[in-house]
Design an enzyme around this catalytic site. Sequence first.
Site, mmCIF file in Angstrom:
data_model
loop_
_atom_site.group_PDB
_atom_site.id
_atom_site.type_symbol
_atom_site.label_atom_id
_atom_site.label_comp_id
_atom_site.label_asym_id
_atom_site.label_seq_id
_atom_site.Cartn_x
_atom_site.Cartn_y
_atom_site.Cartn_z
ATOM 1 N N HIS A 301 -19.116 -8.222 -8.648
ATOM 2 C CA HIS A 301 -18.260 -7.556 -7.673
ATOM 3 C C HIS A 301 -18.500 -6.057 -7.791
ATOM 4 C CE1 HIS A 301 -14.686 -6.143 -5.608
ATOM 5 N NE2 HIS A 301 -14.322 -7.365 -5.331
ATOM 6 N N HIS A 344 -8.831 -4.828 -14.656
ATOM 7 C CA HIS A 344 -9.278 -3.440 -14.619
ATOM 8 C C HIS A 344 -8.252 -2.519 -15.270
ATOM 9 C CE1 HIS A 344 -10.626 0.128 -11.848
ATOM 10 N NE2 HIS A 344 -11.260 0.142 -12.990
ATOM 11 N N GLU A 350 -3.708 4.300 -8.739
ATOM 12 C CA GLU A 350 -3.923 3.551 -7.510
ATOM 13 C C GLU A 350 -2.591 3.160 -6.863
ATOM 14 O OE1 GLU A 350 -6.225 0.136 -8.500
ATOM 15 O OE2 GLU A 350 -7.734 1.256 -9.625
ATOM 16 N N HIS A 377 -0.274 1.375 -9.607
ATOM 17 C CA HIS A 377 -0.834 1.206 -10.937
ATOM 18 C C HIS A 377 -1.306 2.586 -11.395
ATOM 19 C CE1 HIS A 377 -1.929 -3.038 -9.300
ATOM 20 N NE2 HIS A 377 -0.699 -3.018 -9.776
ATOM 21 N N HIS A 383 -4.390 -4.044 -14.667
ATOM 22 C CA HIS A 383 -4.031 -4.824 -13.488
ATOM 23 C C HIS A 383 -5.223 -5.680 -13.084
ATOM 24 C CE1 HIS A 383 -5.806 -1.036 -12.061
ATOM 25 N NE2 HIS A 383 -6.237 -1.702 -11.004
#
Length: 446
Positions: A301, A344, A350, A377, A383
């Site tokens: 990804h 992550h 974020e 976050h 998260h």
Amino acid sequence: MSGTTSGFEQARRIAEGLAYSSGFGNQHACEAVPGALPVGRNSPQRAPLGLYAEQLSGTAFTEPRAHNRRSWLYRIRPSAAHPRFVPADGGSLRGAPFTETEPDPNRLRWDPLPDPAPGTDFLDGLWTLGGNGDAARREGVAIHLYAADAPMERRVFSSADGELLIVPERGGLLLRTEFGLLRAEPGHIALIPRGVRFRVEPLDAVVRGYVCENMGRPFVLPDLGPIGANGLANPRDFLAPAAAYEDVEGPVEVVSKFCGGLWTATYDHSPLDVVAWHGNLTPYVYDLRRFNVIGSISYDHPDPSIFTVLTSPSDTPGLAGVDFVVFAPRWLVGEDTFRPPYFHRNVMSEYMGLIEGAYDAKTAGPGGFVPGGGSLHNMMSAHGPDRETFDRAGAAELVPQKVDDGLAFMFETRWPVTLTAQARDAGHLQSGYDDVWQGLERRFRN
């Protein structure tokens, strides 16, 4: 009074007939009346048609040409012709620096804002979640939401603190700016430069959405690097308004956000009186569905930076004051790959919102991540996909998959986002957000 059905219909007829010029950062030129735009010079001794020439500078005069933003406006009255401003009640709108609460490392998620009280316009409906930086130092970001059901009647607004990136989620907006008119529907964004005055008219009975107030360097398109010359947001898909003016006498309230607070003055005319303009400082509207998604066609990804629409550079190369990122419809084809976003921890902070549908790393539905809601976050807060998404993705057959049932976005900023007290204590703050990661049991085998 709240807007009437006939008022919405009239605004929508106007919005549907708008014309634009295209190109982010282009040198645009337009006139609402033939002959209003001077030829061969910016400030002639006598401007055409008895207009006043005025420059609006979005950057310092001496910034490099590639970074310089300015436009020349030819207006019925100069902006200098105004009475004294006085402080005004900001309601639920707040500004930087944010000092009401301590920065919070916990993961947080909110349901959508409640519907507005009848007669709430866009300005009164702004509700600040939090932010960082300092408006007086022109750095940082503020995150606002809005909910409204009435037009801004004989009222205009601007922010001297930063440019406003408006993300409609429910209902469309007609934006009447000094430069002309823009139509922004859910799935669009509208970008209003710092200091530009505008008025908002809802195109539907209730409108709702998000606002990123970028107090740092103006947004630009990100460099493409190894991607090459094409991809992500194409400059030609950003639409600038055609000149349109109001020649209106009588009282108009002009509200300015300055160093975090609101100031108001009552003019004897509308300041949306620009008959012609040219330059590269302009509002824009952009359809997020035109974003050209770049992704992996082998495995893994890619980092979410490939979804960046606009970025506000900082003094550190590659580190943004704020990035605006969209998770647009796309194909997933990675082999032997966990396809939703990975677990992550990030040095950046974020804030994520949802415009429609569902996000592929979050469960929707009551108590979940729903359109109009948002999650925060802060830096280094762990998260990733919730347990239900993790279980589903781990068992999925890896055939080509089209992700087209949602439109999510992110404001990603280099500093922690400090909440306002109203966001910390909000009734629509979800109490059990941490629970979505419960049940991710031990799977280790040796």
